[in-house]
Write a protein that holds these residues in place. Structure first.
Motif, PDB file in Angstrom:
ATOM      1  N   ASP A 151       0.827  -1.208   0.000  1.00 36.44           N
ATOM      2  CA  ASP A 151       0.000   0.000   0.000  1.00 36.44           C
ATOM      3  C   ASP A 151       0.864   1.261   0.000  1.00 36.44           C
ATOM      4  OD1 ASP A 151      -2.351  -1.430  -0.016  1.00 36.44           O
ATOM      5  OD2 ASP A 151      -2.552  -1.448   2.161  1.00 36.44           O
ATOM      6  N   ARG A 152       1.936   1.231   0.724  1.00 36.53           N
ATOM      7  CA  ARG A 152       2.783   2.413   0.854  1.00 36.53           C
ATOM      8  C   ARG A 152       3.677   2.623  -0.357  1.00 36.53           C
ATOM      9  NH1 ARG A 152       7.194   3.400   5.753  1.00 36.53           N
ATOM     10  NH2 ARG A 152       7.899   5.486   5.067  1.00 36.53           N
ATOM     11  N   HIS A 153       4.206   1.562  -0.920  1.00 38.45           N
ATOM     12  CA  HIS A 153       5.284   1.707  -1.903  1.00 38.45           C
ATOM     13  C   HIS A 153       4.909   1.381  -3.348  1.00 38.45           C
ATOM     14  CE1 HIS A 153       8.195   2.543   1.189  1.00 38.45           C
ATOM     15  NE2 HIS A 153       7.958   1.393   1.814  1.00 38.45           N
ATOM     16  N   LEU A 154       3.728   0.850  -3.607  1.00 39.77           N
ATOM     17  CA  LEU A 154       3.433   0.378  -4.960  1.00 39.77           C
ATOM     18  C   LEU A 154       3.400   1.517  -5.971  1.00 39.77           C
ATOM     19  CD1 LEU A 154       2.897  -2.037  -6.703  1.00 39.77           C
ATOM     20  CD2 LEU A 154       0.482  -1.924  -6.083  1.00 39.77           C
ATOM     21  N   PRO A 165       0.969  19.398 -25.274  1.00 36.82           N
ATOM     22  CA  PRO A 165      -0.231  18.794 -25.860  1.00 36.82           C
ATOM     23  C   PRO A 165      -0.111  17.315 -26.167  1.00 36.82           C
ATOM     24  CG  PRO A 165       0.923  20.150 -27.483  1.00 36.82           C
ATOM     25  CD  PRO A 165       1.573  20.420 -26.158  1.00 36.82           C
ATOM     26  N   HIS A 166       1.100  16.787 -26.276  1.00 39.93           N
ATOM     27  CA  HIS A 166       1.258  15.370 -26.606  1.00 39.93           C
ATOM     28  C   HIS A 166       1.526  14.506 -25.376  1.00 39.93           C
ATOM     29  CE1 HIS A 166       1.039  15.536 -30.985  1.00 39.93           C
ATOM     30  NE2 HIS A 166       1.640  16.700 -30.885  1.00 39.93           N
ATOM     31  N   TYR A 167       1.313  15.069 -24.194  1.00 41.23           N
ATOM     32  CA  TYR A 167       1.441  14.261 -22.983  1.00 41.23           C
ATOM     33  C   TYR A 167       0.444  13.104 -23.041  1.00 41.23           C
ATOM     34  CZ  TYR A 167       1.432  12.948 -18.063  1.00 41.23           C
ATOM     35  OH  TYR A 167       1.505  12.239 -16.894  1.00 41.23           O
ATOM     36  N   CYS A 168       0.857  11.953 -22.553  1.00 42.91           N
ATOM     37  CA  CYS A 168       0.078  10.726 -22.703  1.00 42.91           C
ATOM     38  C   CYS A 168      -1.284  10.807 -22.010  1.00 42.91           C
ATOM     39  CB  CYS A 168       0.877   9.558 -22.143  1.00 42.91           C
ATOM     40  SG  CYS A 168       0.012   7.991 -22.215  1.00 42.91           S
ATOM     41  N   LEU A 169      -2.333  10.683 -22.788  1.00 44.32           N
ATOM     42  CA  LEU A 169      -3.681  10.654 -22.232  1.00 44.32           C
ATOM     43  C   LEU A 169      -3.914   9.419 -21.366  1.00 44.32           C
ATOM     44  CD1 LEU A 169      -5.991  11.782 -25.176  1.00 44.32           C
ATOM     45  CD2 LEU A 169      -6.028  12.717 -22.869  1.00 44.32           C
ATOM     46  N   GLY A 170      -3.170   8.372 -21.605  1.00 41.19           N
ATOM     47  CA  GLY A 170      -3.378   7.132 -20.890  1.00 41.19           C
ATOM     48  C   GLY A 170      -2.452   6.912 -19.718  1.00 41.19           C
ATOM     49  N   ALA A 171      -1.784   7.978 -19.237  1.00 43.55           N
ATOM     50  CA  ALA A 171      -0.824   7.803 -18.148  1.00 43.55           C
ATOM     51  C   ALA A 171      -1.487   7.204 -16.908  1.00 43.55           C
ATOM     52  CB  ALA A 171      -0.165   9.140 -17.807  1.00 43.55           C
ATOM     53  N   HIS A 172      -2.655   7.712 -16.548  1.00 37.33           N
ATOM     54  CA  HIS A 172      -3.335   7.196 -15.354  1.00 37.33           C
ATOM     55  C   HIS A 172      -3.675   5.720 -15.522  1.00 37.33           C
ATOM     56  CE1 HIS A 172      -6.064   6.885 -11.953  1.00 37.33           C
ATOM     57  NE2 HIS A 172      -6.987   6.414 -12.764  1.00 37.33           N
ATOM     58  N   LEU A 173      -4.171   5.364 -16.682  1.00 33.31           N
ATOM     59  CA  LEU A 173      -4.563   3.975 -16.905  1.00 33.31           C
ATOM     60  C   LEU A 173      -3.345   3.045 -16.930  1.00 33.31           C
ATOM     61  CD1 LEU A 173      -6.951   2.180 -17.217  1.00 33.31           C
ATOM     62  CD2 LEU A 173      -6.901   2.594 -19.676  1.00 33.31           C
ATOM     63  N   ALA A 174      -2.247   3.519 -17.490  1.00 34.92           N
ATOM     64  CA  ALA A 174      -1.022   2.709 -17.490  1.00 34.92           C
ATOM     65  C   ALA A 174      -0.581   2.409 -16.063  1.00 34.92           C
ATOM     66  CB  ALA A 174       0.088   3.448 -18.240  1.00 34.92           C
ATOM     67  N   ARG A 175      -0.599   3.436 -15.222  1.00 33.34           N
ATOM     68  CA  ARG A 175      -0.233   3.217 -13.819  1.00 33.34           C
ATOM     69  C   ARG A 175      -1.185   2.223 -13.156  1.00 33.34           C
ATOM     70  NH1 ARG A 175       0.844   9.097 -13.946  1.00 33.34           N
ATOM     71  NH2 ARG A 175       3.053   9.462 -13.462  1.00 33.34           N
ATOM     72  N   LYS A 206      -0.110  -1.216 -11.341  1.00 32.64           N
ATOM     73  CA  LYS A 206      -0.343  -1.384  -9.898  1.00 32.64           C
ATOM     74  C   LYS A 206      -1.229  -2.595  -9.617  1.00 32.64           C
ATOM     75  CE  LYS A 206      -1.604   2.931  -9.050  1.00 32.64           C
ATOM     76  NZ  LYS A 206      -2.010   4.152  -8.298  1.00 32.64           N
ATOM     77  N   VAL A 207      -2.294  -2.746 -10.388  1.00 29.73           N
ATOM     78  CA  VAL A 207      -3.216  -3.861 -10.147  1.00 29.73           C
ATOM     79  C   VAL A 207      -2.527  -5.193 -10.415  1.00 29.73           C
ATOM     80  CG1 VAL A 207      -5.341  -4.968 -10.952  1.00 29.73           C
ATOM     81  CG2 VAL A 207      -5.307  -2.504 -10.523  1.00 29.73           C
ATOM     82  N   LEU A 208      -1.777  -5.274 -11.515  1.00 33.00           N
ATOM     83  CA  LEU A 208      -1.115  -6.540 -11.849  1.00 33.00           C
ATOM     84  C   LEU A 208      -0.068  -6.917 -10.803  1.00 33.00           C
ATOM     85  CD1 LEU A 208       1.473  -8.031 -13.365  1.00 33.00           C
ATOM     86  CD2 LEU A 208      -0.830  -8.890 -13.741  1.00 33.00           C
TER      87      LEU A 208
END
Length: 457
Positions: A325-328, A406-416, A420-422
């Motif tokens: 929980d703390r470090h993932l 403008p080209h910052y990854c739209l999927g950054a949150h989903l990638a994280r 994390k889940v895996l």
């Protein structure tokens, strides 16, 4: 780093605190004027370092890291590749290897253009006309228009369902690992998770998923990799044919969803009305290609690199497993920083520009620069002991999802979220999971690709 809706291909590519970071330039006098004399000028490069030579990308990782460290110490960006290329117009490129320079180029899109093409080599005009333009190869206003359409399609309802899908797929994959004991982490886990999540999100029918995955593998297997001439002659256009087949499948789905919309991303994209616009069939195909070729590849590579990094750094592994929980979250960002799944993208100067301010080197309109995200993520002026793998690194303003703008990854949150889940599922149920031996890497100048990674538990 690209994943779902990845605009930068993953750069795919976290929000970097660019302005707050020191740029570590050794002095403006040394930089000023060194690039002023036009395309033929260059600074002395470290002996034997040529980023335009495919042989450089076959060197061991420590040798390449040492070369980039030398390049970061130069007073101005080094130039590579100048010579007679296709059409006699290869004027080479300036290598932006420092954190501050990569961020500046990313956040000044009116000066550093993506439109001529961000990959090396740039896509041929006929290819772009045939397959459509990926968002990574667009500038505003077309880029902003397409990005608005895509962003609008990612509704809270869709995102909530995607997070449920990630948990379900991760559970199923670890179930399979437990029961079947596969040997290759890439094929069994790392490639499966992002591919299945993207297909679920887009609404790709189960019966055509394997066929699409085959086309993805054919389309991306040689990206940024130098091949022998005999191999190129043996399979001419294989990647383009695979891309055409894949886009044809998706375009057909788009036509079907316009007639009978479903609760999926394809339906949202082809029925959206943003300023009177929705994605055309060709735009849908180009977007899906970006998701799969960029998103699946980069998330896959980050997951594989992460397992290996946590294996060869047992102290960091013990720290992570002692308190997930703390470090993932910190572990995921450090994996992305340290491995940097997308190595580079290029930009083209729209106007004359002094890099770093009025006393910086002059880059001329029409010249090319290449943004080396991996080098920026190991910049000593921003990251203390950058070669160390430290899951407690704070702050960690890495550029693994791009340098902002403008080209910052739209999927950054989903990638994280995927990572994390895996990792949580894997290390909670199989805490002894670890890599065996070194990863099998592709000698690519474009992405930090893992072909295979043996593992056990």
């Amino acid at each position: 780093m690209g994943t779902t809706a990845s605009d930068a291909g993953a750069t795919t590519t976290s929000g970097a605190a660019a302005g707050a970071a020191a740029d570590g330039r050794p002095g403006t006098d040394a930089r000023a004027g060194a690039a002023d004399s036009g395309p033929g000028s260059a600074v002395d490069r470290p002996e034997g370092v040529d980023l335009a030579d495919p042989a450089f990308w076959r060197l061991p990782a420590p040798a390449r890291a040492a070369a980039f460290a030398e390049l970061r110490r130069l007073p101005v960006p080094a130039r590579f590749g100048a010579g007679q290329g296709r059409g006699g117009r290869d004027q080479g490129f300036h290598a932006l290897v420092r954190y501050a320079d990569v961020v500046e180029a990313s956040r000044t899109p009116g000066v550093f253009l993506s439109g001529p093409g961000v990959t090396t080599p740039e896509p041929a005009r006929w290819v772009r006309l045939l397959f459509g333009d990926s968002m990574v190869n667009l500038d505003d206003p077309r880029h902003a228009q397409l990005r608005r359409i895509v962003s609008r399609a990612f509704t809270p309802r869709l995102l909530s369902r995607v997070e449920e899908d990630i948990r379900r797929v991760a559970t199923e994959l670890v179930d399979r690992v437990e029961h079947e004991r596969p040997r290759d982490f890439v094929n069994a886990v790392a490639a499966e998770l992002p591919f299945r999540v993207i297909c679920d999100m887009m609404g790709i029918p189960a019966e055509i998923r394997r066929a699409i995955l085959d086309q993805v593998n054919h389309a991306s297997e040689h990206t940024g990799v130098a091949r022998p001439l005999r191999e190129r002659l043996r399979t001419p256009g294989r990647g383009l044919r695979a891309l055409a087949r894949m886009q044809g499948m998706v375009a057909a789905l788009g036509r079907e969803r316009r007639r009978r919309p479903a609760d999926d991303l394809i339906s949202a994209l082809v029925t959206a009305d943003v300023d009177g616009r929705r994605l055309t069939g060709r735009e849908l195909g180009a977007f899906f290609s970006l998701l799969l070729v960029a998103g699946v590849e980069t998330t896959r590579n980050a997951l594989a690199h992460g397992l290996h990094l946590l294996t060869v750094h047992p102290g960091q592994r013990a720290l992570l497993l002692g308190d997930l929980d703390r470090h993932l979250g910190g572990a995921v960002d450090e994996i992305v920083r340290h491995s940097t799944p997308i190595i580079q993208f290029r930009r083209t100067l729209a106007v004359d520009h002094r890099l770093g301010g009025p006393d910086g080197p002059l880059l001329r309109a029409g010249e090319k620069v290449v943004l080396y995200y991996g080098s920026a993520n190991h910049d000593e002026t921003v990251f203390a002991d950058p070669e160390a793998f430290d899951i407690t690194r704070t702050p960690n303003p890495h550029l693994g999802f791009g340098g902002g703008g403008p080209h910052y990854c739209l999927g950054a949150h989903l990638a994280r979220q995927e990572m994390k889940v895996l990792y949580r599922e894997l290390f909670t149920r199989l805490p002894e999971a670890r890599s065996v031996g070194e990863p099998e890497l592709a000698p690519s100048s474009f992405d930090h690709r893992v072909r295979a990674l043996r593992f056990t538990f």
